[in-house]
Design an enzyme around this catalytic site. Structure first.
Site, PDB file in Angstrom:
ATOM      1  N   HIS A   1     -21.267 -30.024  12.548  1.00  0.00           N
ATOM      2  CA  HIS A   1     -20.013 -29.734  13.247  1.00  0.00           C
ATOM      3  C   HIS A   1     -19.192 -28.666  12.527  1.00  0.00           C
ATOM      4  O   HIS A   1     -19.271 -28.558  11.309  1.00  0.00           O
ATOM      5  CB  HIS A   1     -19.175 -31.012  13.367  1.00  0.00           C
ATOM      6  CG  HIS A   1     -19.861 -32.070  14.162  1.00  0.00           C
ATOM      7  ND1 HIS A   1     -19.975 -33.362  13.751  1.00  0.00           N
ATOM      8  CD2 HIS A   1     -20.499 -32.002  15.358  1.00  0.00           C
ATOM      9  CE1 HIS A   1     -20.641 -34.059  14.659  1.00  0.00           C
ATOM     10  NE2 HIS A   1     -20.974 -33.257  15.644  1.00  0.00           N
TER      11      HIS A   1
ATOM     12  N   GLU B   1     -26.065 -33.037  21.472  1.00  0.00           N
ATOM     13  CA  GLU B   1     -26.970 -33.817  20.619  1.00  0.00           C
ATOM     14  C   GLU B   1     -28.260 -33.039  20.357  1.00  0.00           C
ATOM     15  O   GLU B   1     -28.797 -33.064  19.246  1.00  0.00           O
ATOM     16  CB  GLU B   1     -27.293 -35.177  21.250  1.00  0.00           C
ATOM     17  CG  GLU B   1     -26.090 -36.108  21.421  1.00  0.00           C
ATOM     18  CD  GLU B   1     -25.308 -36.379  20.147  1.00  0.00           C
ATOM     19  OE1 GLU B   1     -25.864 -36.230  19.046  1.00  0.00           O
ATOM     20  OE2 GLU B   1     -24.115 -36.722  20.254  1.00  0.00           O
TER      21      GLU B   1
HETATM   22 ZN   LIG Z   1     -22.194 -34.037  17.159  1.00  0.00          ZN
END
Ligand SMILES: [Zn+2]
Ligand SMILES: *[C@@H]1O[C@H](CO)[C@@H](O)[C@H](O)[C@H]1NC(C)=O
Ligand SMILES: *[C@@H]1O[C@H](CO)[C@@H](O)[C@H](O)[C@H]1NC(C)=O
Length: 469
Positions: A227, A218
């Site tokens: 991502h 995070e």
């Molecule tokens: Zn993530």
């Protein structure tokens, strides 16, 4: 303002209208929430169409049965909760599963050029702000009121994880700071903003999110990362099984949405074993046949060499270094310390020319069974051990994983083993955490690395059958 939004978001029940109050706040910021929902619906439909066409369907069917043939017998796997699973319904209004967009970023996503409705005037990539100054960014941090004292060490360890590998530094926030990362325990999910919001931004941590693995992931979104499966080149490596995605959250698996703009990959290759490669237990993502041995490698336990390099490149960590080091074995100048090299796995020393002192060397002369193990059943946080298996020069090593115990996991996120078969040890290897029936692994040189790791109070052990090929 964002902190406010997230606080509202957290105080709402998860089921039903997860982002009810958050949506009200977005409205106050001049955003039409219906337009956001329309955009996400369109994206979900695009994902459905991309993977629902005849060609994809046939390929997915094949990969499903390949998965069924390699995964251990039914009912023996323990599920591992990941961000996507913890976020559940929340993911309906999130971006890429665990990212909270700021009102400004939603505006960018929605902002079509009125002259040319097919085009956007701005790109999200340009709205992602990095922390300053470049080369030595400092992130002020704080905790939301009532943050449990016994969870603070996990936060400090996660921050230290990045401080030891990059030039990013953290310091406690003062009242003069405007841009601040605030850790929030009172959350329904695990999420973060992407990049620096310029105001207080929370890293939201539900009870299942308290591990260095999740907090470091995070945190890296707060640095500005997205991502890997949203990269424009992802179709070469993976395919998404929309049947395994919770309805209404398909948009989180979109490749390269039109408003992203030009997102730099900083020259980092696509890595299935990246910490930015996320999946669910179902699974949602299959690796393409050429990469089938990576099926269990998503949801990395720790940032890989390339993940670390990405942050160092984003923040130009080594630009300030006056010296240039002759790093060996694919090492690069260390973003945290100009006077040493940052080494790929299996290497150590100032120039990455030595084996790590704590690695266990196994000299292989013929066929041999090897038991690898880590952990003693006592919670000592994250523990790891590296085995370096060496065959005579000019030979290769073949390894068959004959048994994994004592538990069987559906994802190798906190407990498992990684086998690196490539001489180039920058690339993450193949992970195992169950008796998955994967074909033997053959090295491309006379060295194989076996890295075992365990979090919390678990134990891990596995048996390998090794032979010289
Ligand atoms: Zn993530
Ligand atoms: C698990 O069980 C289901 C339903 O009985 C079956 O379709 C599937 O092939 C099984 N998978 C494995 C790996 O045995
Ligand atoms: C492995 O072989 C190297 C020489 O190739 C030797 O220096 C080392 O001591 C050996 N290690 C073990 C554990 O046998």
């Amino acid at each position: 303002m964002l902190s406010l939004l997230i606080l509202f978001l957290l105080s709402t029940p998860i089921i039903g209208s997860p982002l009810g109050d958050y949506e009200k706040e977005l409205n106050k910021e001049g955003l039409n929430v219906e337009n956001i929902h329309k955009l996400l619906k369109e994206e979900s439909k695009e994902v459905e169409e991309e993977f629902g066409n005849e060609d994809s369907k046939a390929e997915i069917e094949k990969l499903r049965s390949l998965y069924a043939s390699t995964c251990p017998a039914n009912g023996t796997l323990r599920p591992v909760k990941t961000e996507l699973e913890i976020n559940g319904e929340l993911a309906k209004d999130l971006f890429e599963g665990d990212i909270v967009l700021t009102p400004e970023q939603w505006k960018v996503a929605l902002d079509k050029d009125p002259e040319n409705p097919m085009q956007r005037r701005q790109a999200l990539s340009q709205s992602i702000q990095l922390w300053q100054p470049m080369g030595a960014p400092v992130i002020p941090f704080t905790f939301e009121p009532g943050f449990p004292a016994d969870k603070k060490q996990i936060i400090i360890d996660s921050q230290r994880f990045w401080e030891q590998r990059t030039c990013v530094r953290f310091r406690p926030a003062t009242s003069a700071d405007r841009a601040v990362v605030s850790y929030n325990h009172n959350s329904a999910g695990c999420s973060s903003s992407v990049g620096m919001s310029g105001t207080k931004q929370t890293i939201n941590l539900a009870p299942g999110c308290f591990s260095v693995t999740v907090v470091a992931h995070e945190l890296s979104h707060a640095f500005g990362t997205l991502h890997v499966q949203s990269r424009s080149d992802r179709d070469n490596y993976i395919i998404v099984d929309t049947a395994n995605i919770q309805k209404g959250t398909e948009h989180n698996f979109m490749r390269d949405p039109p408003y992203y703009g030009t997102l730099s990959t900083y020259g980092i290759p696509y890595e299935i074993g990246s910490i930015f490669s996320i999946d669910t237990n179902r699974p949602t993502i299959y690796t393409k046949p050429a990469y089938s041995q990576y099926q269990y490698s998503m949801e990395a336990p720790r940032a890989t060499f390339y993940d670390t390099l990405l942050i160092n490149k984003m923040y130009k960590c080594t630009d300030k270094c006056q010296n240039r080091l002759a790093c060996q074995n694919n090492g690069v100048q260390d973003g945290a310390d100009c006077n040493k090299c940052f080494c790929p796995r299996g290497w150590s020393g100032q120039l990455c020319d030595r084996r790590p002192a704590d690695a266990q060397i196994v000299n292989l002369s013929g066929s041999q069974n090897l038991r690898v193990e880590i952990g003693d059943g006592v919670d000592r946080g994250f523990r790891e051990k590296l085995y370096i298996i060496q065959a005579p020069a000019g030979k290769r090593i073949e390894a068959t994983v004959t048994r994994v115990g004592d538990y069987q996991w559906s994802m190798c996120r906190s407990i498992g083993m990684e086998i690196v078969a490539s001489k180039d040890t920058r690339v993450a290897g193949f992970r195992f955490c169950a008796n998955s029936r994967i074909k033997p692994i053959v090295t491309d040189s006379n060295t194989m690395l076996v890295w075992v790791y365990v979090d919390n109070a678990y134990k891990f052990n596995a048996d390998l059958s090794l032979r010289i090929g």
